[in-house]
Design a protein around this motif. Structure first.
Motif, short mmCIF file in Angstrom:
data_model
loop_
_atom_site.label_atom_id
_atom_site.label_comp_id
_atom_site.label_asym_id
_atom_site.label_seq_id
_atom_site.Cartn_x
_atom_site.Cartn_y
_atom_site.Cartn_z
N VAL A 276 -6.25 -2.48 -0.58
CA VAL A 276 -5.76 -3.87 -0.53
C VAL A 276 -5.06 -4.08 0.82
CG1 VAL A 276 -4.20 -5.54 -1.55
CG2 VAL A 276 -5.47 -3.96 -3.02
N ALA A 277 -5.42 -5.19 1.49
CA ALA A 277 -4.76 -5.55 2.75
C ALA A 277 -3.88 -6.76 2.51
CB ALA A 277 -5.80 -5.84 3.83
N VAL A 278 -2.61 -6.66 2.89
CA VAL A 278 -1.65 -7.76 2.76
C VAL A 278 -1.34 -8.25 4.16
CG1 VAL A 278 0.60 -8.45 1.92
CG2 VAL A 278 -0.70 -6.71 0.67
N LEU A 279 -1.71 -9.51 4.45
CA LEU A 279 -1.54 -10.07 5.79
C LEU A 279 -0.31 -10.96 5.84
CD1 LEU A 279 -5.26 -11.04 6.52
CD2 LEU A 279 -4.10 -8.90 7.04
N GLY A 280 0.34 -10.99 6.98
CA GLY A 280 1.45 -11.91 7.18
C GLY A 280 2.63 -11.61 6.27
N PHE A 281 2.95 -10.33 6.06
CA PHE A 281 4.06 -9.95 5.19
C PHE A 281 5.35 -9.98 6.02
CE2 PHE A 281 6.39 -6.99 2.35
CZ PHE A 281 6.09 -7.59 1.15
N ASP A 282 5.76 -11.22 6.42
CA ASP A 282 6.86 -11.35 7.37
C ASP A 282 8.16 -11.79 6.72
OD1 ASP A 282 5.25 -10.59 9.49
OD2 ASP A 282 4.56 -12.64 9.84
N SER A 283 8.09 -12.62 5.68
CA SER A 283 9.30 -13.08 4.98
C SER A 283 9.03 -13.04 3.49
CB SER A 283 9.67 -14.51 5.43
OG SER A 283 9.88 -14.56 6.82
#
Length: 957
Positions: A94-101
């Protein structure tokens, strides 16, 4: 609500509160006092927390949740699952993109994925460079927590990008003075400035066009705005005008839809006491297309103008009565009568569709009424059906009310509309579907995470980057005082957000900003854009920065910004007119797409040039040269056509006004405000009152009791009130009544003075005497001079007679409630009414009697009363007058309607100023010289006039 009542009306506050509540739900923690992320007065924040608690209670009562709550629920449901393969589909990593906030819900899922043993990849924005520590300070705790979960950090290599763009991304927010880290390359960077509004939109369109001309695919161009504003919408409109396909990812407010606007206007009419202005606006609304037999857009617009002309401000019955009065007034005029008849039919149908609205009903019944009105008025018959979208949202609200046990609650139309408007404010129109081959336009937040070959970031004005809210906490800091952590984090977030825009472009970034406002005053740029320019050395700045503080109205100085077909025609015409360069307009005229429009432009230029050439009047200043048209004029205004004195005065005052009013029969659109005084009606009322007063004593031999007459008229006025009048109508009527009473009292004073000066020699003989009209006691006045003739009709306010026993002498009086003409205007034949009336009295009224003219004059009701004008040689004056009047009619029948007004400044008040070109004529120095007679008229004071009558042969001693 408590303290919130004072801020609910502030622009954007409801949206801000909604976002705050969503944030509390996403954090999965009840709001509490002292949270440094909150700002504002404590009592307001406390009230917001109370609203939040009530909001959650109500959701539980409905057994429902909002989108933020559903995300929390879904995360908990997924986290409880034993196997994440089913819910997340597939067995791979699983790829989680944009895990910034991340929110707690997202952490919950991430933790469950780690426990599941599946492959997991998390991408986040982070740069370990120490000079960028301030930018990424908010990411350090997140990075540490991910490493603590067992994830292994891998730094991805930076993509290959143009040198200038890469330097800007690396050095813009680097720690240290701006001079220490200079951006020396310009590749991949462009900074463009243009005047705010249309100028900035043209700059964006030009950049897009140049990219497309260079072979960049439309899908590889992304136009971003910090927020969706009118400037963003104007940029999309300009792109379309330039023939560049563009799709905007903008959620336009549904309330801005024209169909919604028409329904809201219609629904409000019964609540606004059937205000005429709203009725007129509705009938003129382009979305109103009722399926009424025989009615179309033109007939509705004509009905609107007719209703406006009825001079009724509000009230359903009052409007219908006003149209009935118009019908009676124009009973003998076929066209005007049919217009009033048609307008009454339209008004009846419209009122019938709306009259049932203002009644209490259940919510669902009120929604049905809204749908019915839209259907009966033909609104929302397009494919998109925005009104139905609104009604569907109202249906959803009905379901909510049912679940709250409020099914049988009855809503007034006013309360229903108020609630429906609140719901409408939250709705957005569906975004347009992306068209293949079109440029995408969006906000920065909408396009977060997207990449493109070229990114254009537009409208970088002060307060956009960084956002005002992010720097608010920095403004009050004292020197050396550190900012609060929340303030520091907000500012760092803005820096990172700007860098992400720069990083989303593979080939180049174009930064556009407004240079000046609509008045030409300089505007400040966005703070980060200023920082970027400060970091660049002079060479790089010179290569990439271009700004225009102002533009020529026809874009003569900016051919690259005239991208639409209309722009090209305007610029080509300006080049031909201002510089004598006709090459561009010749080139456009050779193409079929431009030729038809330019032919109209050429005709207008030809007419304008002819008006400005020489000082003689021609066919473009009102002289009709076409033989057939002149013959038609002579036939229409021939010997059998009756004239009035006021028509002849109009022609002498301005022939073109006569042409517009009596030849073309143009009806001016009346835009009188409901508080403006109706001078025409006031003058009519005054004439009626004076006639009734004088009629009381017309055959009285004794002394008239003028005070008793005045009291009787005042009493009559006091007992007459408008039927079905509103408070505003009553207020206006009271003002009008008071002014009439004041005028009556002034007239009594003038009348007594008149009687003292004239003694018993002059007394009224006839009042409001008609001659020449249908049913009048006296026939028309025939004026002849050889084969030339003229028929005259009119209405004389008053005829006074003196010395009946030894040969009567008469005077003709005209009441004036406004400005009274001067004796000199009578002497030069510019004011014809009273002399012509005197001839009519002499030849028709006193035909066969030994009656001669004593004098004539205007009775100024707001000044000093009667002002006599006598003639020393009346017999010769009559011959001069006949020649003068017949000469005017000859010119009229010959097509002389020159644009020449005797009144300076007429273009500011004339009813026909919209179709007149008097300014052009005056600028060209054209003057029309009337050949005016010199009558023997002279002004006399009333007492001297009385003595002259007494001393004259046959006068009373």
């Amino acid at each position: 609500m408590g303290p919130l009542e004072g801020v609910l009306g502030l622009a954007g506050y409801r949206r801000q509160l909604r976002a705050r509540i969503a944030s509390w739900i996403s954090r999965e923690s009840a709001p509490r006092g002292g949270d440094e992320a909150e700002s504002g007065p404590d009592d307001v924040r406390s009230a917001e927390r109370a609203v939040y608690a009530r909001y959650r209670e109500r959701l539980e009562q409905l057994n429902a949740d909002d989108d933020a709550g559903m995300r929390v629920w879904a995360s908990k449901w997924l986290a409880r699952g034993k196997d994440l393969r089913g819910p997340l589909a597939g067995d791979g990593a699983v790829a989680v993109l944009g895990f910034d906030s991340p929110s707690p819900a997202q952490w919950r899922i991430l933790g469950r994925l780690v426990e599941s043993g599946r492959g997991l990849h998390v991408a986040m924005t982070y740069d370990p460079a120490t000079e960028l520590a301030e930018v990424y300070q908010g990411r350090e705790p997140l990075r540490s927590r991910l490493i603590d979960l067992g994830l292994v950090e891998t730094a991805l290599p930076a993509p290959s990008r143009p040198a200038g763009l890469a330097e800007a991304e690396r050095l813009l927010f680097a720690a240290g003075p701006a001079g220490g880290h200079r951006i020396g390359r310009a590749e991949g960077l462009a900074i463009r400035g243009g005047p705010r509004g249309e100028g900035s939109a043209r700059v964006v369109a030009r950049e897009v066009r140049e990219l497309r001309d260079a072979g960049v695919p439309a899908e590889d161009v992304l136009v971003l705005f910090p927020a969706w504003t009118e400037d963003a919408a104007l940029a999309v409109e300009t792109l379309h005008a330039w023939g560049i396909p563009a799709t905007a990812d903008a959620g336009e407010p549904l309330r801005n839809d024209p169909g919604i606007s028409a329904v809201r206007l219609a629904a409000s009419i019964p609540l606004e006491e059937w205000e005429t202005d709203r009725v007129v606006r509705l009938l003129r609304h382009g979305q109103v297309r009722p399926p009424w037999p025989g009615e179309d857009r033109l007939s509705l617009a004509t009905a609107a103008s007719t209703i406006k002309a009825a001079r009724v401000f509000r009230g359903r019955e009052a409007v219908l009565r006003g149209l009935d009065r118009l019908r009676m007034k124009h009973k003998s005029e076929d066209v005007e009568y049919r217009r009033a008849e048609s307008a009454r039919g339209v008004a009846e149908r419209l009122f019938g569709a709306l009259e049932l609205l203002d009644r209490p009903r259940r919510w669902q019944a009120q929604v049905a009424e809204l749908r019915r009105v839209a259907r009966e008025l033909g609104i929302d018959d397009t494919g998109e059906q925005p009104v139905e979208s609104w009604c569907e949202a109202l249906d959803d609200h009905s379901d909510t009310l049912d679940r709250l046990g409020r099914t049988n609650e009855r809503w007034t139309w006013s309360s229903f509309l108020g609630e429906a408007e609140s719901i409408l404010n939250e709705l957005e129109a569906p975004s347009a579907r992306p068209v293949p081959g079109s440029v995408r336009v969006a906000t920065v937040d909408q396009a977060s995470g997207a990449t493109a070959g070229w990114v254009i970031l537009a409208n970088l004005a002060e307060g956009t980057f960084p956002d005002r809210a992010a720097v608010q906490g920095l403004l009050g800091l004292r020197p050396g005082e550190p900012p609060a952590p929340a303030t520091q984090a907000a500012y760092a977030g803005e820096m990172l957000r700007f860098l992400e825009v720069l990083g989303s472009a593979r080939s180049g970034v174009i930064l556009a900003y407004p240079t000046t406002d609509e008045k030409g005053q300089e505007l400040l740029r966005a703070g980060f854009l200023d920082d970027l320019l400060l970091r660049m050395d002079d060479r790089a700045k010179g290569l990439c920065h271009e700004a225009r503080p102002r533009l020529h109205a026809a874009l003569l100085d900016a051919p690259d910004l005239s991208g639409s077909a209309g722009d090209a025609r305007v610029r080509a015409s300006a080049l031909a007119a201002e510089r004598g360069d006709t090459s561009a307009i010749e080139r456009l005229a050779a193409t079929r797409a431009h030729r038809a429009i330019l032919e109209g432009t050429a005709a207008a230029l030809h007419a304008s040039a002819r008006r400005q050439r020489g000082t003689d009047y021609g066919e473009y200043e009102g002289l009709i040269r076409d033989g057939a048209a002149v013959l038609e004029l002579d036939r229409h205004f021939g010997a059998s056509r009756p004239f009035s004195a006021s028509q002849l005065e109009t022609y002498l005052s301005c022939p073109f006004q006569f042409f517009a009013k009596h030849v073309l029969k143009l009806t001016p659109v009346e835009e009188r405000d409901e508080l403006d005084e109706d001078y025409t009606q006031r003058g009519s009322d005054l004439h009626d009152i004076l006639e009734k007063m004088e009629a009381r004593f017309l055959h009285l031999e004794g002394e008239p009791d003028w005070l008793a007459a005045a009291e009787a008229e005042v009493e009559r006025l006091s007992n007459v009130e408008p039927a079905n009048a509103t408070d505003l109508d009553m207020g206006l009527w009271e003002i009008q009544r008071t002014r009439l009473i004041e005028t009556i009292h002034l007239y009594i004073h003038q009348r007594q003075k008149y009687q003292e000066e004239a003694g018993h020699r002059f007394a009224p003989r006839m009042l409001e005497l008609d001659f020449g009209s249908e049913g009048a006691q006296y026939p028309m006045l025939e004026i002849r001079d050889g084969a030339r003739s003229l028929r005259l009709m009119g209405r004389i306010d008053r005829i006074d007679v003196a010395g009946e026993d030894q040969g009567a002498r008469f005077r003709v009086i005209d009441y004036k409630s406004g400005h009274a003409p001067s004796p000199n205007e009578v002497k030069t034949g510019e004011m014809l009414q009273l002399p012509l009336y005197a001839m009519a009295v002499e030849r028709i009224v006193f035909r066969g009697e030994a009656a001669t003219l004593a004098d004539l004059g205007y009775w100024s009701l707001k000044s000093d009363g009667y002002r006599p004008i006598s003639f020393e040689d009346w017999e010769n004056d009559k011959l001069e007058l006949i020649r003068h009047v017949l000469s005017l009619v000859d010119q009229l029948r010959g097509g002389n309607f020159v644009v020449h007004s005797r009144r300076e400044g007429c273009e500011s008040f004339c009813d026909y100023r919209g179709v007149c070109r008097v300014r052009q004529v005056r600028q060209a120095g054209k003057r029309y010289a009337w050949i005016l007679p010199k009558l023997s008229a002279q002004a006399r004071r009333a007492r001297k006039a009385a003595k002259a009558v007494s001393a004259a042969p046959g006068g009373d001693a």
